[in-house]
Design a protein around this motif. Structure first.
Motif, mmCIF file in Angstrom:
data_model
loop_
_atom_site.group_PDB
_atom_site.id
_atom_site.type_symbol
_atom_site.label_atom_id
_atom_site.label_comp_id
_atom_site.label_asym_id
_atom_site.label_seq_id
_atom_site.Cartn_x
_atom_site.Cartn_y
_atom_site.Cartn_z
ATOM 1 N N PHE A 48 0.832 -1.206 0.000
ATOM 2 C CA PHE A 48 0.000 0.000 0.000
ATOM 3 C C PHE A 48 0.864 1.253 0.000
ATOM 4 O O PHE A 48 0.593 2.215 -0.729
ATOM 5 N N ALA A 49 1.914 1.258 0.816
ATOM 6 C CA ALA A 49 2.833 2.407 0.872
ATOM 7 C C ALA A 49 3.509 2.624 -0.473
ATOM 8 O O ALA A 49 3.731 3.771 -0.892
ATOM 9 N N LEU A 50 3.817 1.535 -1.166
ATOM 10 C CA LEU A 50 4.443 1.636 -2.489
ATOM 11 C C LEU A 50 3.482 2.282 -3.481
ATOM 12 O O LEU A 50 3.870 3.167 -4.260
ATOM 13 N N PHE A 51 2.219 1.861 -3.461
ATOM 14 C CA PHE A 51 1.200 2.442 -4.348
ATOM 15 C C PHE A 51 1.008 3.926 -4.054
ATOM 16 O O PHE A 51 0.967 4.759 -4.972
ATOM 17 N N VAL A 52 0.885 4.268 -2.780
ATOM 18 C CA VAL A 52 0.690 5.664 -2.386
ATOM 19 C C VAL A 52 1.898 6.506 -2.792
ATOM 20 O O VAL A 52 1.745 7.653 -3.243
ATOM 21 N N ALA A 53 3.099 5.945 -2.634
ATOM 22 C CA ALA A 53 4.312 6.679 -2.996
ATOM 23 C C ALA A 53 4.324 7.019 -4.482
ATOM 24 O O ALA A 53 4.617 8.151 -4.876
ATOM 25 N N ILE A 54 3.984 6.047 -5.322
ATOM 26 C CA ILE A 54 3.983 6.266 -6.775
ATOM 27 C C ILE A 54 2.953 7.323 -7.166
ATOM 28 O O ILE A 54 3.247 8.248 -7.938
ATOM 29 N N CYS A 91 -5.708 15.989 -17.126
ATOM 30 C CA CYS A 91 -6.300 15.002 -18.043
ATOM 31 C C CYS A 91 -5.247 14.439 -18.989
ATOM 32 O O CYS A 91 -5.200 13.218 -19.237
ATOM 33 N N PHE A 92 -4.391 15.309 -19.505
ATOM 34 C CA PHE A 92 -3.358 14.886 -20.456
ATOM 35 C C PHE A 92 -2.355 13.945 -19.788
ATOM 36 O O PHE A 92 -2.021 12.879 -20.338
ATOM 37 N N ILE A 93 -1.887 14.306 -18.619
ATOM 38 C CA ILE A 93 -0.899 13.491 -17.909
ATOM 39 C C ILE A 93 -1.495 12.133 -17.536
ATOM 40 O O ILE A 93 -0.837 11.093 -17.660
ATOM 41 N N SER A 94 -2.743 12.124 -17.093
ATOM 42 C CA SER A 94 -3.404 10.868 -16.713
ATOM 43 C C SER A 94 -3.540 9.936 -17.913
ATOM 44 O O SER A 94 -3.365 8.711 -17.788
ATOM 45 N N LEU A 95 -3.847 10.493 -19.070
ATOM 46 C CA LEU A 95 -3.968 9.690 -20.300
ATOM 47 C C LEU A 95 -2.618 9.086 -20.686
ATOM 48 O O LEU A 95 -2.538 7.903 -21.052
ATOM 49 N N ILE A 96 -1.562 9.874 -20.614
ATOM 50 C CA ILE A 96 -0.217 9.382 -20.928
ATOM 51 C C ILE A 96 0.162 8.248 -19.984
ATOM 52 O O ILE A 96 0.728 7.224 -20.402
ATOM 53 N N LEU A 97 -0.149 8.413 -18.698
ATOM 54 C CA LEU A 97 0.168 7.376 -17.713
ATOM 55 C C LEU A 97 -0.577 6.076 -18.013
ATOM 56 O O LEU A 97 -0.020 4.979 -17.871
ATOM 57 N N LEU A 98 -1.836 6.198 -18.435
ATOM 58 C CA LEU A 98 -2.628 5.011 -18.763
ATOM 59 C C LEU A 98 -1.983 4.233 -19.899
ATOM 60 O O LEU A 98 -1.874 2.997 -19.847
ATOM 61 N N LEU A 121 -1.174 -1.213 -10.705
ATOM 62 C CA LEU A 121 -0.552 -0.206 -11.571
ATOM 63 C C LEU A 121 -1.577 0.383 -12.541
ATOM 64 O O LEU A 121 -1.489 1.554 -12.926
ATOM 65 N N TYR A 122 -2.570 -0.414 -12.930
ATOM 66 C CA TYR A 122 -3.601 0.055 -13.859
ATOM 67 C C TYR A 122 -4.488 1.138 -13.228
ATOM 68 O O TYR A 122 -5.180 1.871 -13.947
ATOM 69 N N PHE A 123 -4.478 1.218 -11.917
ATOM 70 C CA PHE A 123 -5.298 2.209 -11.226
ATOM 71 C C PHE A 123 -4.520 3.486 -10.886
ATOM 72 O O PHE A 123 -5.093 4.422 -10.333
ATOM 73 N N ILE A 124 -3.260 3.514 -11.231
ATOM 74 C CA ILE A 124 -2.454 4.705 -10.962
ATOM 75 C C ILE A 124 -2.932 5.915 -11.763
ATOM 76 O O ILE A 124 -3.048 7.016 -11.209
#
Length: 422
Positions: A48-54, A91-98, A121-124
């Protein structure tokens, strides 16, 4: 009689409003923590800490740092266009991350060294979107002095987090409940704050492409000077949760995460509330060309008086309280908290007033300090890894390094405000 105890200054009233909400919001995770530590393992907390950190690292740059400029224009018309610009960037950054997660999921999983994080990772991207949206909503509502709504959003976020983490935790084992609660709580907090903007149809109608572009250029120093430095800062803060699993193991990271979370509670409860109101006050001082040094001194004094007894209490009693409250499996967290309480003292004082550098647009100085902090931290973790530090040695060195960098930070802030604090 009751009126005697009511805060008399607007600053104190606003701080109290935010603190009331934060107190309730933080009381909820405190209340459920003894339950969470018995239905989730240290390894779960480590993942969980790893997910939150990312997500925290990526979320810190989701608006291109334009959210900081929302407080600065005199006209709300300009502020709402900066808000719109931040939303577009998010929105742009989130799309690139996906796209990146879909294409390189296996590579990222291997790099992080944890198979369980692969699915999450798919939920990041969506989590980063929620964080970015919350950032611009928070600053816009702060600008409008909607402190009660900020308070209510904080409470709602905490309630949703608790309900989801407990509900899923009782149903199934693993990290699912912890991460799901994090995602959904961010979503509900955004809905609460978004209503204040959507109901102002006149202000929304002022959004235009021409103004967005013009204001983007006018405040381009924020992404130019503050984007990378902010990324460096949040990366430094989250490095322990990324690298401790490599230096020790994911279980130690989980222990460190719980200790850090509880040590940070006073900061969330008090320091963040003071920081938001301090930001608003010092921004007004600059607009009105008023000397900010008295405000800075008063704020530092208040922060020190609050932080010192808290730090002493945690240092003395943490090892005993963690074992009693959270169970014998979490004794290591109590020992870690003992060291982190020392760092808490200096960070509690310096972090809330660091926004001064943003208000006075000393972004290069802020960036240079953050770069130095990041490089110092990377060097420290690298040395700890190759020299195979034991946990006590690691924590002692961690405290020393933190004090050095934050005392330098405090000196820089005081010098700048004393020189150009009008």
């Amino acid at each position: 009689m009751i009126n005697k105890f009511k805060p008399k200054s607007e600053f104190s009233k606003n701080v109290l409003t935010l603190m009331t909400g934060t107190t309730i919001a933080q009381a909820i995770p405190i209340a459920i923590s003894p339950i969470l530590t018995r239905i989730y393992t240290p390894e779960d907390f480590g993942v969980f800490a790893l997910f939150v950190a990312i997500t925290a690292i990526l979320g810190s740059i989701a608006n291109g740092r334009y959210e900081l400029a929302i407080m600065l224009p005199r006209k709300d018309e300009n502020a709402i266009n900066i808000f719109a610009l931040g939303f577009i960037i998010t929105c742009f950054i989130s799309l690139i991350l996906l796209i990146l997660v879909i294409v390189f999921n296996d590579y990222f999983t291997m790099l992080l060294g944890n198979k369980e994080i692969s699915f999450w990772l798919y939920f990041i991207p969506i989590t980063v979107f929620f964080i970015g949206l919350f950032n611009i909503l928070n600053y816009f509502n702060n600008r409008k002095k909607n402190y009660k709504d900020l308070r209510n959003a904080t409470i709602l976020k905490s309630l949703v987090l608790a309900i989801v983490q407990l509900s899923i935790g009782f149903i199934k084992q693993g990290v699912d409940g912890l991460i799901s609660g994090q995602i959904l709580s961010n979503m509900f907090a955004n809905i609460k704050l978004l209503k204040n903007i959507l109901k102002n149809k006149v202000l929304i109608s002022k959004i235009s492409k021409i103004k967005i572009v013009a204001l983007g250029k006018k405040y381009s120093r924020f992404p130019r000077y503050n984007l990378i430095s902010s990324l460096s800062n949040i990366l430094t803060l989250q490095l322990p949760f990324i690298l401790i699993p490599k230096i020790f193991n994911i279980s130690v990271s989980g222990h460190f995460s719980l200790a850090q979370k509880l040590i940070d509670l006073p900061s969330s409860l008090i320091a963040n509330s003071i920081s938001q109101v301090f930001f608003q006050e010092i921004s007004e001082n600059r607009k009105n060309k008023k000397n900010s040094m008295p405000l800075l001194k008063t704020t530092i004094k208040k922060l020190f008086i609050i932080a010192l007894p808290i730090s002493i209490f945690i240092y003395i009693f943490a090892p005993y309280l963690f074992e009693i409250i959270f169970g014998k499996d979490w004794l290591i967290s109590g020992e870690i908290a003992k060291y982190l309480s020392l760092i808490f003292l200096i960070k509690f004082i310096v972090s809330p007033i660091s926004i001064s550098l943003v208000v006075y647009e000393e972004l290069k100085i802020l960036a240079n300090w953050q770069y130095c902090y990041l490089m110092t931290s990377i060097c420290f973790f690298t040395i700890a890894f190759y020299m195979q530090f034991n946990l006590d040695t690691f924590l002692i060195c961690y405290v020393i390094i933190s004090y050095i960098v934050y005392l330098v930070y405090l000196y820089i802030i005081i010098k700048i405000i004393s020189r150009i604090g009008i």
